[in-house]
Design a protein around this motif. Structure first.
Motif, PDB file in Angstrom:
ATOM      1  N   SER A  22     -40.672  57.642  19.725  1.00 57.21           N
ATOM      2  CA  SER A  22     -40.336  56.137  19.544  1.00 57.21           C
ATOM      3  C   SER A  22     -39.220  55.839  18.816  1.00 57.21           C
ATOM      4  O   SER A  22     -38.931  56.881  17.823  1.00 57.21           O
ATOM      5  N   LYS A  23     -38.513  55.115  18.670  1.00 57.12           N
ATOM      6  CA  LYS A  23     -37.248  54.808  17.895  1.00 57.12           C
ATOM      7  C   LYS A  23     -37.723  54.602  16.629  1.00 57.12           C
ATOM      8  O   LYS A  23     -37.088  54.901  15.638  1.00 57.12           O
ATOM      9  N   VAL A  24     -39.078  54.019  16.354  1.00 59.60           N
ATOM     10  CA  VAL A  24     -39.581  53.824  15.059  1.00 59.60           C
ATOM     11  C   VAL A  24     -39.631  55.011  14.200  1.00 59.60           C
ATOM     12  O   VAL A  24     -39.473  55.209  13.140  1.00 59.60           O
ATOM     13  N   ILE A  25     -39.943  56.226  15.152  1.00 59.01           N
ATOM     14  CA  ILE A  25     -40.260  57.627  14.434  1.00 59.01           C
ATOM     15  C   ILE A  25     -38.908  57.848  13.679  1.00 59.01           C
ATOM     16  O   ILE A  25     -38.626  58.386  12.580  1.00 59.01           O
ATOM     17  N   MET A  61     -44.702  64.415   5.557  1.00 54.53           N
ATOM     18  CA  MET A  61     -44.361  64.145   7.067  1.00 54.53           C
ATOM     19  C   MET A  61     -45.367  63.770   8.123  1.00 54.53           C
ATOM     20  O   MET A  61     -45.106  62.668   8.801  1.00 54.53           O
ATOM     21  N   PHE A  62     -46.412  63.957   7.731  1.00 52.22           N
ATOM     22  CA  PHE A  62     -47.533  63.702   8.698  1.00 52.22           C
ATOM     23  C   PHE A  62     -47.843  61.948   8.167  1.00 52.22           C
ATOM     24  O   PHE A  62     -48.059  61.218   9.305  1.00 52.22           O
ATOM     25  N   GLN A  63     -47.754  61.867   7.126  1.00 52.47           N
ATOM     26  CA  GLN A  63     -47.915  60.479   6.710  1.00 52.47           C
ATOM     27  C   GLN A  63     -47.190  59.303   7.376  1.00 52.47           C
ATOM     28  O   GLN A  63     -47.286  58.328   7.695  1.00 52.47           O
ATOM     29  N   LYS A  64     -45.610  59.777   7.160  1.00 53.46           N
ATOM     30  CA  LYS A  64     -44.771  59.057   7.789  1.00 53.46           C
ATOM     31  C   LYS A  64     -44.669  59.042   9.323  1.00 53.46           C
ATOM     32  O   LYS A  64     -44.702  57.882   9.877  1.00 53.46           O
ATOM     33  N   MET A  65     -44.984  59.996   9.918  1.00 53.49           N
ATOM     34  CA  MET A  65     -45.309  60.032  11.383  1.00 53.49           C
ATOM     35  C   MET A  65     -46.497  58.839  11.686  1.00 53.49           C
ATOM     36  O   MET A  65     -46.395  58.219  12.599  1.00 53.49           O
ATOM     37  N   GLU A  66     -47.357  59.021  11.000  1.00 50.48           N
ATOM     38  CA  GLU A  66     -48.747  58.112  11.319  1.00 50.48           C
ATOM     39  C   GLU A  66     -48.178  56.589  10.858  1.00 50.48           C
ATOM     40  O   GLU A  66     -48.838  55.672  11.710  1.00 50.48           O
ATOM     41  N   GLU A  67     -47.315  56.447   9.986  1.00 47.20           N
ATOM     42  CA  GLU A  67     -46.998  55.145   9.914  1.00 47.20           C
ATOM     43  C   GLU A  67     -46.259  54.447  11.221  1.00 47.20           C
ATOM     44  O   GLU A  67     -46.109  53.158  11.119  1.00 47.20           O
ATOM     45  N   THR A  68     -45.635  55.235  12.075  1.00 47.84           N
ATOM     46  CA  THR A  68     -45.007  54.786  12.897  1.00 47.84           C
ATOM     47  C   THR A  68     -46.059  54.140  14.167  1.00 47.84           C
ATOM     48  O   THR A  68     -45.446  53.438  14.945  1.00 47.84           O
ATOM     49  N   PHE A  69     -47.169  54.248  13.949  1.00 47.81           N
ATOM     50  CA  PHE A  69     -48.317  53.718  14.728  1.00 47.81           C
ATOM     51  C   PHE A  69     -49.112  52.596  13.960  1.00 47.81           C
ATOM     52  O   PHE A  69     -49.696  51.975  14.789  1.00 47.81           O
ATOM     53  N   LYS A  70     -48.611  52.085  12.883  1.00 50.52           N
ATOM     54  CA  LYS A  70     -49.075  50.966  11.957  1.00 50.52           C
ATOM     55  C   LYS A  70     -48.495  50.096  12.396  1.00 50.52           C
ATOM     56  O   LYS A  70     -47.482  49.442  11.843  1.00 50.52           O
ATOM     57  N   PHE A  71     -48.858  49.233  13.357  1.00 49.08           N
ATOM     58  CA  PHE A  71     -48.857  47.740  13.390  1.00 49.08           C
ATOM     59  C   PHE A  71     -50.102  47.127  14.186  1.00 49.08           C
ATOM     60  O   PHE A  71     -50.789  47.898  14.597  1.00 49.08           O
ATOM     61  N   CYS A  72     -50.260  45.860  14.024  1.00 50.06           N
ATOM     62  CA  CYS A  72     -51.585  45.298  14.629  1.00 50.06           C
ATOM     63  C   CYS A  72     -51.536  45.318  16.116  1.00 50.06           C
ATOM     64  O   CYS A  72     -50.583  44.461  16.477  1.00 50.06           O
ATOM     65  N   THR A  73     -52.588  45.685  16.583  1.00 51.25           N
ATOM     66  CA  THR A  73     -52.485  45.951  18.217  1.00 51.25           C
ATOM     67  C   THR A  73     -52.816  44.626  18.470  1.00 51.25           C
ATOM     68  O   THR A  73     -52.494  44.241  19.703  1.00 51.25           O
ATOM     69  N   GLY A  74     -53.301  43.611  17.790  1.00 48.47           N
ATOM     70  CA  GLY A  74     -53.993  42.218  18.238  1.00 48.47           C
ATOM     71  C   GLY A  74     -52.549  41.405  18.193  1.00 48.47           C
ATOM     72  O   GLY A  74     -52.242  40.664  19.259  1.00 48.47           O
ATOM     73  N   CYS A  75     -51.857  41.386  17.068  1.00 54.66           N
ATOM     74  CA  CYS A  75     -50.794  40.357  17.159  1.00 54.66           C
ATOM     75  C   CYS A  75     -49.344  41.031  16.783  1.00 54.66           C
ATOM     76  O   CYS A  75     -48.307  40.424  16.657  1.00 54.66           O
ATOM     77  N   ASN A  76     -49.310  42.510  16.698  1.00 52.13           N
ATOM     78  CA  ASN A  76     -48.119  43.086  16.674  1.00 52.13           C
ATOM     79  C   ASN A  76     -47.351  42.973  15.420  1.00 52.13           C
ATOM     80  O   ASN A  76     -46.315  43.375  15.139  1.00 52.13           O
ATOM     81  N   LYS A  77     -48.096  42.662  14.145  1.00 53.06           N
ATOM     82  CA  LYS A  77     -47.669  42.422  12.984  1.00 53.06           C
ATOM     83  C   LYS A  77     -47.485  43.840  12.371  1.00 53.06           C
ATOM     84  O   LYS A  77     -48.323  44.667  12.405  1.00 53.06           O
ATOM     85  N   LEU A  78     -46.420  43.861  11.536  1.00 51.78           N
ATOM     86  CA  LEU A  78     -45.943  45.108  10.814  1.00 51.78           C
ATOM     87  C   LEU A  78     -46.608  44.894   9.766  1.00 51.78           C
ATOM     88  O   LEU A  78     -46.706  43.968   9.135  1.00 51.78           O
ATOM     89  N   PRO A  79     -46.713  46.111   8.794  1.00 50.78           N
ATOM     90  CA  PRO A  79     -47.156  46.428   7.506  1.00 50.78           C
ATOM     91  C   PRO A  79     -46.196  45.371   6.649  1.00 50.78           C
ATOM     92  O   PRO A  79     -46.893  44.584   5.717  1.00 50.78           O
ATOM     93  N   TYR A  95     -54.545  49.839  14.997  1.00 46.61           N
ATOM     94  CA  TYR A  95     -54.575  49.298  13.747  1.00 46.61           C
ATOM     95  C   TYR A  95     -54.677  47.641  13.844  1.00 46.61           C
ATOM     96  O   TYR A  95     -54.347  47.201  14.994  1.00 46.61           O
ATOM     97  N   TYR A  96     -55.343  47.103  12.979  1.00 48.21           N
ATOM     98  CA  TYR A  96     -55.556  45.638  13.034  1.00 48.21           C
ATOM     99  C   TYR A  96     -55.489  45.014  11.686  1.00 48.21           C
ATOM    100  O   TYR A  96     -55.839  45.827  10.650  1.00 48.21           O
ATOM    101  N   CYS A  97     -54.912  43.752  11.724  1.00 51.81           N
ATOM    102  CA  CYS A  97     -54.605  43.086  10.292  1.00 51.81           C
ATOM    103  C   CYS A  97     -55.852  42.569   9.643  1.00 51.81           C
ATOM    104  O   CYS A  97     -55.936  42.164   8.792  1.00 51.81           O
ATOM    105  N   THR A  98     -56.676  41.693  10.785  1.00 55.09           N
ATOM    106  CA  THR A  98     -57.812  41.027  10.466  1.00 55.09           C
ATOM    107  C   THR A  98     -58.817  41.535  11.464  1.00 55.09           C
ATOM    108  O   THR A  98     -58.798  42.020  12.391  1.00 55.09           O
ATOM    109  N   LYS A  99     -60.078  41.078  10.878  1.00 51.33           N
ATOM    110  CA  LYS A  99     -61.301  41.332  11.724  1.00 51.33           C
ATOM    111  C   LYS A  99     -61.192  40.541  13.066  1.00 51.33           C
ATOM    112  O   LYS A  99     -61.675  40.930  13.987  1.00 51.33           O
ATOM    113  N   ASP A 100     -60.487  39.300  12.776  1.00 54.27           N
ATOM    114  CA  ASP A 100     -60.512  38.486  14.128  1.00 54.27           C
ATOM    115  C   ASP A 100     -59.485  38.857  15.178  1.00 54.27           C
ATOM    116  O   ASP A 100     -59.738  38.982  16.143  1.00 54.27           O
TER     117      ASP A 100
END
Length: 432
Positions: free
Chosen positions: A37-40, A71-89, A108-113
């Motif tokens: 991804s470009k995010v990476i 490095m592994f932490q930063k790569m994992e961060e590229t997958f961190k966005f809410c799958t429900g609403c696409n909100k970034l950290p 990942y999800y930002c809320t239980k909802d």
């Protein structure tokens, strides 16, 4: 001519401004097809795949992380966005954090909802995405030398090996080989630095096999293509061009990557694999194509960084490289949008007009459908198409749409050669 090429949904294709550049692969996951991804790129502060390769090999200078854990932490961060609403950290409220699905450890999800609303879709792919999450970490062992593991000589002829079920029994018991990797220092280092618990050994063995299958899928697909066009590697040396080669084939490439062809065709007259593409990454295989063929019974790999039709003009027409016996493309992606179609058009017309046997793979049946429509629009003579018996067993996630069903490398193929022949219709009045 056939009907106009159908327009694809906008979300299905890469951005046209990234086409055919060193960075285009980084856009692919954001554009609903597998790839880096470009995010990476942004997260790791890298300009191209050369930087990425240097980083995973521990040779990078000036990269924004100091060790593998970071490095592994930063790569994992590229997958961190809410799958429900696409909100970034960075867009979360104060005190709010993204929570990972405890079953797949992938989304990942930002809320239980958000998680509750997304579950009807996510539950369809949750089990598979758990495998994806393991594989994307274990794949690092491709850069440490643990993978791919050595294979055995074939006890059957190439004609008898029609799929994975025929290939695997020739390898004997893989458990000792896999256990050696499992107990190795690189595997231990991986899970020491990864931001998740180490899976059990059974899961890791399966992951190692899936990644091995992706590597071998390309080699065995080349061998299958040679057989589909009835090319005889025992009669003369073969020149095989890989058009549209990218980071997937070249970033961690070694001179021995296609040696499985020696097992497939023992005693052959020699084969040259020329990887041609604008995203070719520098490495051991970055050497010029052969003018005269090399030793028998060996596979010679070379590269050329350019679009294929440019390579043809610069090298083939000037006798700086041999004309191909067959051209193969792994996931050319020309189905994705009009910009990619236009970029591939000179190459496709070249293949057609020079009557070159051509064999391309795609990620899915849908991609095959669109690719066939485009090839028919260009009046290509399509010889065959369908599921690839040597499909990669490793599922690929679409990062921008995690709940989209994962796809597999080389899952389908199409082979074509030359111009579609004109149908000869008899004049009904001729017999009158």
């Amino acid at each position: 001519m056939a009907s106009q090429i159908p327009a694809l949904p906008q979300s299905y294709g890469p951005r046209t401004d990234s086409v055919f550049s060193d960075q285009s692969g980084f856009y692919s996951l954001d554009s609903n097809v597998p790839g880096l991804s470009k995010v990476i790129l942004n997260k790791l502060n890298m300009k191209d795949y050369g930087d990425y390769r240097a980083a995973v090999e521990g040779k990078a200078k000036g990269i924004s992380f100091r060790n593998y854990k970071e490095m592994f932490q930063k790569m994992e961060e590229t997958f961190k966005f809410c799958t429900g609403c696409n909100k970034l950290p960075e867009h979360l409220s104060e005190g709010q954090t993204l929570k990972r699905c405890v079953k797949c450890l992938n989304v990942y999800y930002c809320t239980k909802d958000c998680q509750k609303k997304d579950w009807p879709q996510h539950k369809k792919v949750c089990k598979t995405l758990r495998l994806v999450a393991i594989d994307r970490l274990v794949e690092w062992l491709m850069f440490t030398g643990d993978l791919p593991f050595p294979t055995e000589k074939w006890s059957k002829s190439a004609a008898e090996v029609k799929n994975w079920d025929d290939w695997l029994p020739m390898q004997g018991d893989l458990t000792p080989c896999l256990d050696t990797i499992l107990s190795g220092t690189n595997m231990a280092s991986l899970w020491k630095n990864a931001s998740r618990p180490r899976p059990d050994d059974a899961d890791l063995r399966q992951s190692l096999w899936r990644i091995q299958s992706e590597f071998l899928s390309r080699v065995l697909t080349v061998g299958m293509a040679v057989q589909r066009f009835c090319l005889d590697p025992y009669a003369k040396p073969l020149t095989i061009h890989l058009a549209g080669a990218s980071h997937n084939e070249t970033m961690g490439a070694r001179l021995t990557d296609f040696d499985e062809l020696n097992h497939m065709f023992p005693g052959h007259q020699g084969m040259e694999i020329v990887m041609v593409g604008p995203e070719v990454v520098d490495g051991p295989i970055n050497r010029p194509p052969l003018r005269a063929f090399g030793p028998k019974q060996s596979v010679y790999i070379s590269t050329y960084k350019a679009l294929y039709h440019q390579f043809w003009e610069d090298m083939v027409e000037k006798d700086e490289a041999a004309k191909p016996d067959i051209v193969i493309g792994f996931h050319p992606g020309f189905h994705a949008n009009q910009g990619l179609v236009e970029g591939w058009l000179p190459t496709l017309l070249l293949l057609r007009d020079y009557n070159i046997p051509s064999f391309f793979t795609v990620y899915s049946e849908l991609e095959l459908k669109y690719s066939l429509q485009i090839l028919l629009e260009l009046e290509m003579h399509i010889r065959d198409s369908g599921p690839n018996p040597f499909t990669s067993q490793k599922p690929e996630q679409v990062q921008a749409c995690p709940n989209k069903p994962p796809v597999h490398c080389n899952s389908h193929y199409v082979c074509f050669q030359g111009l579609l022949p004109e149908e000869d219709f008899e004049d009904p009045a001729a017999d009158s």
